[in-house]
Design an enzyme around this catalytic site. Structure first.
Site, PDB file in Angstrom:
ATOM      1  N   ASP A 188      51.669  48.053  42.485  1.00  0.00           N
ATOM      2  CA  ASP A 188      50.664  47.571  43.443  1.00  0.00           C
ATOM      3  C   ASP A 188      49.290  48.152  43.102  1.00  0.00           C
ATOM      4  O   ASP A 188      49.099  49.360  43.046  1.00  0.00           O
ATOM      5  CB  ASP A 188      51.088  47.997  44.849  1.00  0.00           C
ATOM      6  CG  ASP A 188      50.172  47.470  45.934  1.00  0.00           C
ATOM      7  OD1 ASP A 188      49.003  47.897  45.976  1.00  0.00           O
ATOM      8  OD2 ASP A 188      50.620  46.631  46.737  1.00  0.00           O
ATOM      9  N   SER A 206      48.535  43.193  53.100  1.00  0.00           N
ATOM     10  CA  SER A 206      47.968  44.536  53.003  1.00  0.00           C
ATOM     11  C   SER A 206      48.045  45.282  54.339  1.00  0.00           C
ATOM     12  O   SER A 206      49.132  45.452  54.884  1.00  0.00           O
ATOM     13  CB  SER A 206      46.536  44.452  52.462  1.00  0.00           C
ATOM     14  OG  SER A 206      46.066  45.714  52.060  1.00  0.00           O
ATOM     15  N   HIS A 264      47.975  42.813  44.180  1.00  0.00           N
ATOM     16  CA  HIS A 264      47.997  43.190  45.590  1.00  0.00           C
ATOM     17  C   HIS A 264      47.757  41.935  46.426  1.00  0.00           C
ATOM     18  O   HIS A 264      46.756  41.252  46.247  1.00  0.00           O
ATOM     19  CB  HIS A 264      46.903  44.229  45.869  1.00  0.00           C
ATOM     20  CG  HIS A 264      46.941  44.812  47.255  1.00  0.00           C
ATOM     21  ND1 HIS A 264      47.981  45.609  47.687  1.00  0.00           N
ATOM     22  CD2 HIS A 264      46.078  44.716  48.299  1.00  0.00           C
ATOM     23  CE1 HIS A 264      47.742  45.994  48.938  1.00  0.00           C
ATOM     24  NE2 HIS A 264      46.612  45.456  49.335  1.00  0.00           N
TER      25      HIS A 264
END
EC number: 3.1.1.-
Length: 391
Positions: A267, A171, A334
């Site tokens: 995502d 991330s 994610h």
């Protein structure tokens, strides 16, 4: 005496429990404080370090934790009272798994490397560098200094002898892996094989549901507040506004170091925050859809499909270069490399009948290239797992 014996017995059980989970103790980098390399609240940065062994003793993987960004004094102040802004609140032990896992069965290519998880406490993807500290809020914007202090410390602990090295992240940490990739390569020995891996860090300069680009204005605030401009790759900032250099699609074309991108075409963070951010979804029509694509209307699903098209265009610098790797699945997820289940597990996501661990390992060691794009709809891949919540 009986009570003391009981106490020691309890401690032994606790120690065995910690070891059994593969938990890695925290290292506070107190020496960094004098350099001003500190978390938002001024506390020392930290990382977890599991030493390499056997054939991996001179191989290093530095993995940067994710966790979003803060865009103003209020949101940074909020983070200051959590582990995302202060090492005072960080858990003392961290279980390593997935790309950091220490078991050969679940992480065959990297299990015996020196594996480091760098904790995230600056709110700027390790790019901030503001000298002045406002006495009113006492916030330190020093992410870039944290990154360099940690790398320098690891170099002194043996990374200067690296034969193989990976800079990775999840991330916001995966974005940092892209932004710092070439600098990492430049610091390491010339003889080392150095590559970077971004897991759910390919945030796109996308259009939102109103046709605007909310994410651009959001990143603009991050860059301005944290003084990130001077830490971003000059190859990008020399050509465009610094906030645009938070988008990998504008940084990757001039990167010299090989990069592997692991990303979901749908995502889950980007569907929520790039495509349908709450700030532009005034009527809250997207509230349920963006959390669960099965709750989207036909019109919304068409818009979601359009987001994948935007993602595909943004990824062109990756799949147009043979030395780069790409694992683009059609999951609504994610960060997929952080757990053994999604990294290499039997029920983890597959693209072209290949799991993430195999794709990345083959690419790193040059056994075979991997640039694969999944089938086009959010329901087409039966191997897609439930949404990961690593960050």
């Amino acid at each position: 005496m009986g009570r003391l014996k009981q106490c020691w017995s309890s401690l032994l059980v606790l120690a065995v429990a910690v070891i059994g989970t593969g938990a890695v103790p925290i290292t506070y980098l107190q020496s960094a404080v004098a350099k001003g390399a500190v978390c938002l609240d001024g506390s020392a940065p930290a990382y977890h370090f599991d030493k390499g062994f056997g054939s991996g003793v001179n191989n290093w993987i530095v993995h940067m934790e994710g966790g979003g960004w803060c865009t103003d004094v209020a949101s940074c102040n909020e983070r200051k009272g959590t582990m995302k802004g202060s090492s005072k609140f960080m858990n003392k032990d961290f279980g390593f798994s997935g790309i950091l896992g220490g078991k050969q069965s679940t992480n065959p290519d990297f299990y015996n490397w020196n594996r480091i998880k760098v904790r995230y406490c600056d709110g700027s993807s390790f790019t901030g560098n503001v000298e002045a500290v406002n006495p009113a809020n006492k916030l330190f914007f020093r992410g870039a200094r944290i990154w360099r202090a940690v790398i320098d410390d690891l170099m002194a602990k043996g990374m200067k002898n690296a034969q193989n090295a990976i800079l990775s992240g999840c991330s916001a940490g995966a974005l940092a892996a892209i932004l710092h990739c070439d600098t990492f390569r430049a610091i390491l020995p010339r003889t080392a094989s150095v590559k970077c891996v971004s897991d759910a860090g390919y945030f796109i300069h996308g259009k939102d549901i109103t046709g605007g680009s909310y994410i651009e204005s959001y990143y603009s605030k991050v860059v301005a507040l944290h003084g990130s401009a001077k830490s971003l790759p000059v190859s990008c900032t020399s050509k465009m506004k610094p906030e645009l250099c938070f988008f990998p699609q504008y940084v990757v074309p001039s990167m010299r170091t090989p990069l592997f991108v692991i990303n979901a075409a749908f995502d889950s963070w980007q569907i929520k925050n790039v495509l349908a951010p709450t700030a532009v979804d005034k009527g809250k029509q997207w509230k349920n859809c963006k959390l669960d694509l099965k709750k989207c209307s036909a019109a919304q699903l068409k818009t979601v499909q359009g987001f994948r098209d935007q993602m595909m265009r943004a990824l062109s610098p990756v799949h147009s270069t043979p030395s780069r790797g790409l694992f683009l699945d059609s999951c609504h997820a994610h960060c997929q490399g952080g757990s053994a289940a999604s990294w290499s597990g039997d029920k983890g996501p597959q693209v072209a009948n290949t799991r993430i661990a195999k794709a990345v390992g083959n690419w790193f060691y040059g056994r075979s290239a991997f640039q694969k794009i999944d089938c086009p709809s959010p329901t087409c891949n039966p191997t897609c797992p439930a949404i990961s919540t690593e960050d």
